[in-house]
Write a protein that holds these residues in place. Structure first.
Motif, PDB file in Angstrom:
ATOM      1  N   UNK A  74      36.813  48.390  35.957  1.00 29.19           N
ATOM      2  CA  UNK A  74      35.664  47.981  35.140  1.00 29.19           C
ATOM      3  C   UNK A  74      35.098  46.647  35.619  1.00 29.19           C
ATOM      4  N   UNK A  75      36.003  45.683  35.868  1.00 27.25           N
ATOM      5  CA  UNK A  75      35.546  44.337  36.240  1.00 27.25           C
ATOM      6  C   UNK A  75      34.979  44.309  37.653  1.00 27.25           C
ATOM      7  N   UNK A  76      35.663  44.956  38.591  1.00 26.64           N
ATOM      8  CA  UNK A  76      35.174  44.959  39.973  1.00 26.64           C
ATOM      9  C   UNK A  76      33.803  45.630  40.079  1.00 26.64           C
ATOM     10  N   UNK A  77      33.570  46.643  39.221  1.00 27.54           N
ATOM     11  CA  UNK A  77      32.317  47.386  39.376  1.00 27.54           C
ATOM     12  C   UNK A  77      31.186  46.829  38.491  1.00 27.54           C
ATOM     13  N   UNK A  78      31.466  45.727  37.774  1.00 28.97           N
ATOM     14  CA  UNK A  78      30.426  45.154  36.917  1.00 28.97           C
ATOM     15  C   UNK A  78      29.477  44.295  37.762  1.00 28.97           C
ATOM     16  N   UNK A  79      28.210  44.679  37.869  1.00 29.57           N
ATOM     17  CA  UNK A  79      27.291  43.919  38.717  1.00 29.57           C
ATOM     18  C   UNK A  79      27.094  42.472  38.229  1.00 29.57           C
ATOM     19  N   UNK A  80      27.333  42.230  36.938  1.00 27.87           N
ATOM     20  CA  UNK A  80      27.174  40.862  36.417  1.00 27.87           C
ATOM     21  C   UNK A  80      28.345  39.955  36.781  1.00 27.87           C
ATOM     22  N   UNK A  81      29.418  40.559  37.259  1.00 28.19           N
ATOM     23  CA  UNK A  81      30.631  39.782  37.539  1.00 28.19           C
ATOM     24  C   UNK A  81      30.776  39.625  39.055  1.00 28.19           C
ATOM     25  N   UNK A  82      29.772  38.956  39.652  1.00 31.17           N
ATOM     26  CA  UNK A  82      29.735  38.929  41.118  1.00 31.17           C
ATOM     27  C   UNK A  82      30.881  38.111  41.702  1.00 31.17           C
ATOM     28  N   UNK A  83      31.469  37.180  40.902  1.00 31.82           N
ATOM     29  CA  UNK A  83      32.578  36.360  41.436  1.00 31.82           C
ATOM     30  C   UNK A  83      33.794  37.212  41.794  1.00 31.82           C
ATOM     31  N   UNK A  84      33.978  38.314  41.076  1.00 32.33           N
ATOM     32  CA  UNK A  84      35.136  39.167  41.370  1.00 32.33           C
ATOM     33  C   UNK A  84      34.675  40.601  41.595  1.00 32.33           C
ATOM     34  N   UNK A  85      34.157  40.829  42.789  1.00 33.67           N
ATOM     35  CA  UNK A  85      33.624  42.153  43.097  1.00 33.67           C
ATOM     36  C   UNK A  85      34.682  43.016  43.764  1.00 33.67           C
ATOM     37  N   UNK A  86      35.711  42.359  44.303  1.00 33.61           N
ATOM     38  CA  UNK A  86      36.772  43.139  44.959  1.00 33.61           C
ATOM     39  C   UNK A  86      38.026  42.291  45.070  1.00 33.61           C
ATOM     40  N   UNK A  87      39.065  42.913  45.568  1.00 36.96           N
ATOM     41  CA  UNK A  87      40.351  42.251  45.772  1.00 36.96           C
ATOM     42  C   UNK A  87      40.212  41.002  46.644  1.00 36.96           C
ATOM     43  N   UNK A  88      39.271  41.025  47.593  1.00 38.57           N
ATOM     44  CA  UNK A  88      39.117  39.888  48.510  1.00 38.57           C
ATOM     45  C   UNK A  88      38.769  38.594  47.784  1.00 38.57           C
ATOM     46  N   UNK A  89      38.296  38.706  46.559  1.00 37.14           N
ATOM     47  CA  UNK A  89      37.920  37.502  45.814  1.00 37.14           C
ATOM     48  C   UNK A  89      39.102  36.875  45.067  1.00 37.14           C
ATOM     49  N   UNK A  90      40.277  37.497  45.170  1.00 33.15           N
ATOM     50  CA  UNK A  90      41.431  36.977  44.418  1.00 33.15           C
ATOM     51  C   UNK A  90      42.362  36.152  45.307  1.00 33.15           C
ATOM     52  N   UNK A  91      42.782  34.985  44.802  1.00 35.87           N
ATOM     53  CA  UNK A  91      43.749  34.146  45.529  1.00 35.87           C
ATOM     54  C   UNK A  91      45.180  34.439  45.018  1.00 35.87           C
ATOM     55  N   UNK A  92      45.330  34.492  43.684  1.00 34.56           N
ATOM     56  CA  UNK A  92      46.640  34.741  43.088  1.00 34.56           C
ATOM     57  C   UNK A  92      46.519  35.743  41.949  1.00 34.56           C
ATOM     58  N   UNK A  93      47.592  36.482  41.703  1.00 35.03           N
ATOM     59  CA  UNK A  93      47.705  37.250  40.464  1.00 35.03           C
ATOM     60  C   UNK A  93      48.925  36.699  39.727  1.00 35.03           C
TER      61      UNK A  93
END
Ligand SMILES: Nc1ncnc2c1ncn2[C@@H]1O[C@H](COP(=O)(O)OP(=O)(O)O)[C@@H](O)[C@H]1O
Ligand SMILES: CC(=O)OP(=O)(O)O
Ligand SMILES: [Mg+2]
Length: 403
Positions: A74-93
């Motif tokens: 849901x979050x990756x595919x939300x066009x309004x949430x451009x900061x986290x469009x895919x896994x590549x945008x994550x540093x830590x989980x």
């Protein structure tokens, strides 16, 4: 683009995720929660800045893993949430893991720490399994992102020996790690920081009695900014009852309940071993066994629909009162605040009123209007006490269990 941190909390009835900016201090980008996994249909709540969204989920989500995948998608595919469009945008989980055994601090996940946590699962199969399945899923499906596990039990590392030790054979206790660990520690450390700031006191001089009461419920005595006792024990079963948990009972009871107590329950899988006793006391007890519902909002009402609902409410009040009395004495009456948190503590004005009216002898009193109103959306701590400001404050804290 700067990277983000994803925090995950797989609870017993909900999965919550939050995206933060990777900076100091981190800023919340968005959070989302799937609740009602044990009482379908599941519901989605989503918040990003001023944008809020709620919906019933049509898909069947029966496990925390399903809920996590759904949330990420849901979050990756939300066009309004451009900061986290895919896994590549994550540093830590960052993962909330309930039982950390002897780990006193957070750990980075590698093969060795993951195996160690898997081995611990035998102590807390019902509580660590979901989180570790999500950790495993991240290891496999998001291998480039570092996973860090934060433990509920770590906050309670300060509990003194006489409180954490069970009076059983100590050779066996030590060999098998049988002691009080305590849980909800990520929540308690957030509450401690928030309340100390609210009261304008240094953390190391703050004494509190804190209730974290949701589907799983516990209470903690905090002395000079450190956990000195808590109601959960070796596992989250001990102490207060919950949505499907009995809480503390006479340990012999289970052998009178069924002569299959020691056998593996049908809910066990090849990877997760649960005894019939654990299954009954963790999953088939609590509000659900008494009333048929796991939703405390149906129980904490002025005119309960049945006498069983009233009984469930009265039992909960009785058990919490027992701990408040005990912790008040253990803290030598030097208590800065009595704090309500967790789904029930934050939302049920009736429970707070009933409980505090029964604590008058400790000098506790609430302002009914402030209590009925409860905390506003953006209000982390709300003072609902009545009176001059002498004696312990009665506070509601909207907790944050995101590691
Ligand atoms: N208005 C309310 N009154 C009483 N209980 C409530 C209310 N709203 C939510 N709850 C209860 O809060 C519990 C969930 O709390 P929460 O801390 O979010 O759970 P979890 O342990 O899954 O993290 C549920 O039992 C829910 O019914
Ligand atoms: C430790 C515990 O009981 O967690 P939860 O409230 O999420 O069930
Ligand atoms: Mg919880």
């Amino acid at each position: 683009m700067p990277k983000s941190i994803l925090a995950v909390n797989a609870g017993s009835s909900s999965v919550k995720i939050t995206f933060y900016t990777f900076e100091n201090p981190p800023r919340t980008i968005a959070d989302a929660v799937v609740s009602g996994i044990t009482a379908p249909p599941p519901k989605l709540k989503y918040r990003q800045g001023d944008k809020k969204h709620k919906e019933e989920i049509k898909e069947k989500l029966s496990t925390p893993q399903d809920a996590f995948k759904y949330l990420l998608q849901r979050c990756f595919s939300d066009p309004d949430l451009s900061e986290v469009a895919s896994v590549d945008d994550l540093e830590y989980i960052c993962h909330r893991v309930v039982h950390g055994g002897d780990y006193r601090e957070a750990v980075e996940i590698n093969d060795e720490t993951f195996d160690h946590l898997k081995a611990l699962e035998d102590l807390a199969p019902l509580h660590n399994f979901s989180a570790l399945e999500i950790v495993r899923l991240c290891k496999v499906e998001l291998p480039k992102v570092t996973s860090i596990t934060f433990f509920d039990s770590a906050f309670h590392k300060t509990i003194p020996e006489a409180i954490r030790t069970y009076p059983i054979n100590q050779k066996i206790a030590k060999a098998n790690g049988l002691r009080k660990y305590g849980f909800h520690g990520i929540s308690y450390s957030f509450i401690l920081r928030s309340v100390a700031q609210f009261l304008d006191k240094p953390i190391e001089k703050t004494n509190l009695i804190v209730m974290h009461i949701g589907s799983g419920a516990s209470i903690c005595a905090i002395k000079n900014g450190e956990s000195m006792d808590t109601s959960m024990g070796l596992t989250p079963l001990a102490g207060l009852p919950g949505a499907t948990r009995s809480g503390s009972i006479d340990p012999s009871l289970v052998f009178h309940y069924t002569n299959e107590a020691g056998k593996l329950s049908p809910a066990s899988t090849t990877e997760m071993h649960i005894s019939t006793a654990e299954e009954i006391l963790n999953k088939q007890s609590g509000w659900k066994a008494l009333t048929g519902t796991t939703d405390f909002a149906e129980i904490a009402v002025e005119n309960p629909p049945s006498k069983e609902h009233q009984l469930a409410f009265d039992i909960f009040i009785d058990r919490i009162l027992g701990y408040i009395g005990s912790y008040y004495v253990k803290l030598n009456g030097e208590v800065d605040g009595v704090v309500f948190s967790g789904g029930i503590g934050e939302k049920s004005a009736l429970l707070r009123r009933t409980l505090i009216h029964k604590c008058q002898c400790l000098g506790l009193a609430i302002d009914d209007a402030a209590n009925d109103k409860g905390p506003g959306d953006e209000e982390t701590v709300k003072d609902i006490s009545k009176g001059s400001g002498k004696g312990p404050r009665v506070l509601v804290c909207q907790t944050n269990e995101q590691p």
